[in-house]
Scaffold this motif. Structure first.
Motif, PDB file in Angstrom:
ATOM      1  N   ALA A  22       0.837  -1.205   0.000  1.00 27.39           N
ATOM      2  CA  ALA A  22       0.000   0.000   0.000  1.00 27.39           C
ATOM      3  C   ALA A  22       0.867   1.248   0.000  1.00 27.39           C
ATOM      4  O   ALA A  22       1.931   1.299   0.629  1.00 27.39           O
ATOM      5  N   HIS A  23       0.418   2.256  -0.719  1.00 26.95           N
ATOM      6  CA  HIS A  23       1.057   3.571  -0.747  1.00 26.95           C
ATOM      7  C   HIS A  23       0.139   4.570  -0.043  1.00 26.95           C
ATOM      8  O   HIS A  23      -1.085   4.438  -0.084  1.00 26.95           O
ATOM      9  N   THR A  24       0.737   5.571   0.569  1.00 29.07           N
ATOM     10  CA  THR A  24      -0.026   6.624   1.242  1.00 29.07           C
ATOM     11  C   THR A  24       0.484   7.985   0.803  1.00 29.07           C
ATOM     12  O   THR A  24       1.699   8.239   0.787  1.00 29.07           O
ATOM     13  N   LEU A  25      -0.454   8.856   0.433  1.00 28.46           N
ATOM     14  CA  LEU A  25      -0.142  10.253   0.142  1.00 28.46           C
ATOM     15  C   LEU A  25      -0.884  11.109   1.155  1.00 28.46           C
ATOM     16  O   LEU A  25      -2.105  11.041   1.256  1.00 28.46           O
ATOM     17  N   ARG A  26      -0.140  11.886   1.919  1.00 26.79           N
ATOM     18  CA  ARG A  26      -0.743  12.812   2.877  1.00 26.79           C
ATOM     19  C   ARG A  26      -0.832  14.193   2.240  1.00 26.79           C
ATOM     20  O   ARG A  26       0.162  14.740   1.749  1.00 26.79           O
ATOM     21  N   PHE A  27      -2.035  14.749   2.239  1.00 24.86           N
ATOM     22  CA  PHE A  27      -2.234  16.121   1.794  1.00 24.86           C
ATOM     23  C   PHE A  27      -2.454  16.996   3.009  1.00 24.86           C
ATOM     24  O   PHE A  27      -3.316  16.720   3.832  1.00 24.86           O
ATOM     25  N   HIS A  28      -1.651  18.051   3.118  1.00 28.37           N
ATOM     26  CA  HIS A  28      -1.782  18.991   4.226  1.00 28.37           C
ATOM     27  C   HIS A  28      -2.157  20.355   3.668  1.00 28.37           C
ATOM     28  O   HIS A  28      -1.444  20.929   2.851  1.00 28.37           O
ATOM     29  N   ASN A  29      -3.317  20.852   4.097  1.00 31.77           N
ATOM     30  CA  ASN A  29      -3.789  22.158   3.637  1.00 31.77           C
ATOM     31  C   ASN A  29      -3.271  23.235   4.576  1.00 31.77           C
ATOM     32  O   ASN A  29      -3.780  23.429   5.671  1.00 31.77           O
ATOM     33  N   ASN A  30      -2.268  23.948   4.113  1.00 30.46           N
ATOM     34  CA  ASN A  30      -1.686  25.048   4.885  1.00 30.46           C
ATOM     35  C   ASN A  30      -1.904  26.373   4.165  1.00 30.46           C
ATOM     36  O   ASN A  30      -1.134  27.309   4.325  1.00 30.46           O
ATOM     37  N   SER A  31      -2.993  26.437   3.363  1.00 31.28           N
ATOM     38  CA  SER A  31      -3.209  27.607   2.515  1.00 31.28           C
ATOM     39  C   SER A  31      -3.985  28.728   3.189  1.00 31.28           C
ATOM     40  O   SER A  31      -4.012  29.852   2.697  1.00 31.28           O
ATOM     41  N   GLY A  32      -4.675  28.399   4.274  1.00 33.16           N
ATOM     42  CA  GLY A  32      -5.485  29.404   4.960  1.00 33.16           C
ATOM     43  C   GLY A  32      -6.946  29.377   4.572  1.00 33.16           C
ATOM     44  O   GLY A  32      -7.769  30.043   5.204  1.00 33.16           O
ATOM     45  N   THR A  33      -7.309  28.611   3.535  1.00 35.95           N
ATOM     46  CA  THR A  33      -8.696  28.502   3.100  1.00 35.95           C
ATOM     47  C   THR A  33      -9.001  27.054   2.728  1.00 35.95           C
ATOM     48  O   THR A  33      -8.091  26.254   2.484  1.00 35.95           O
TER      49      THR A  33
END
Length: 247
Positions: free
Chosen positions: A47-58
């Motif tokens: 299995a592969h995992t991609l973490r998305f982190h929203n640090n954009s402010g919106t």
């Protein structure tokens, strides 16, 4: 189809980001129901995992898609798409196993919603070729077997396919990643390369995107023996790509 688990964590004296864990559940081999949930991991690649982190402010709609070339071009489905609030992390996990897919799309174009009507697991070298036919008002895959080129995936459309009615392509973990307009007596060959990209777009999962219209995208490369990566969208809409699951 996917499972979701919302986990909120808090440390002493500060609020930690919320984390949403999703599994891209492997596909059904039942031609009549491609939306059956399979909760156990199937045999195959790790299995592969991609973490998305929203640090954009919106709040942003995070999209992961794949391309056959080194740069985004042409049309491609949103392989994974999900609105994510600022400060929230999404862990997107899948097995990099390939499928052969078709769907009645009409004429393939930007904005068309592609939800595969039939998903057939493929194995390079042994079950990487299949035929699409149209009989008694219904499309169906049949005659799956080995292709001449062991490193490619092949879909043969016979002479019964009506024009501008159906699209064919390949998928990964049960969701399409590359599709083309099917046509009578055509041979479609796909080279699976697993070129992962992330972007922000106002789309839903499976929606066909015109990749030339994307304003912010970044490639995510999994180095050898690495199965986890993190993609962070920053305040200036730039991307930071890092190995591992970065907090």
């Amino acid at each position: 189809m996917q499972r979701r688990q919302l986990v909120a964590a808090a440390g002493e004296g500060m609020a930690m980001p919320s984390v949403i864990n999703l599994n891209f559940v492997n596909r059904s081999s039942d031609a009549g129901n491609s939306h059956i949930v399979i909760f156990q991991q199937q045999p195959g690649p790790p299995a592969h995992t991609l973490r998305f982190h929203n640090n954009s402010g919106t709040t942003q709609t995070f999209v992961c898609f794949q391309t056959s070339g080194s740069k985004p071009a042409g049309l491609a489905p949103a392989w994974f798409a999900m609105p994510v609030a600022t400060g929230v992390e999404v862990n997107f996990t899948w097995q990099p196993s390939y499928d052969l897919v078709w769907m009645e799309t009409g004429q393939l174009a930007e904005g068309v919603q592609f939800t595969a009507s039939q998903v057939v697991p493929a194995t390079l070298g042994t079950e990487n070729k299949i035929e699409l036919t149209y009989s008694e008002g219904a499309f169906a895959f049949n005659a799956q077997g080995p292709a001449q080129m062991t490193n490619q995936l092949q879909i043969l459309c016979d002479g019964t396919i009506p024009p501008n009615t159906v699209s064919v392509g390949i998928g990964m973990a049960g969701s399409p990643i590359e599709v083309m307009q099917a046509a009578s007596n055509m041979n479609f060959v796909f080279t699976p390369l697993a070129n992962y990209w992330v972007t922000l777009a106002d789309v839903t999962q499976g929606e066909i995107m015109d990749l030339s219209r994307l304003t912010s995208s970044a490639r995510v490369v999994f180095p050898p023996n690495v199965t986890a990566m993190t993609a962070t969208i920053n305040v200036d809409q730039s991307w930071t790509i890092q190995q591992g699951l970065v907090v």
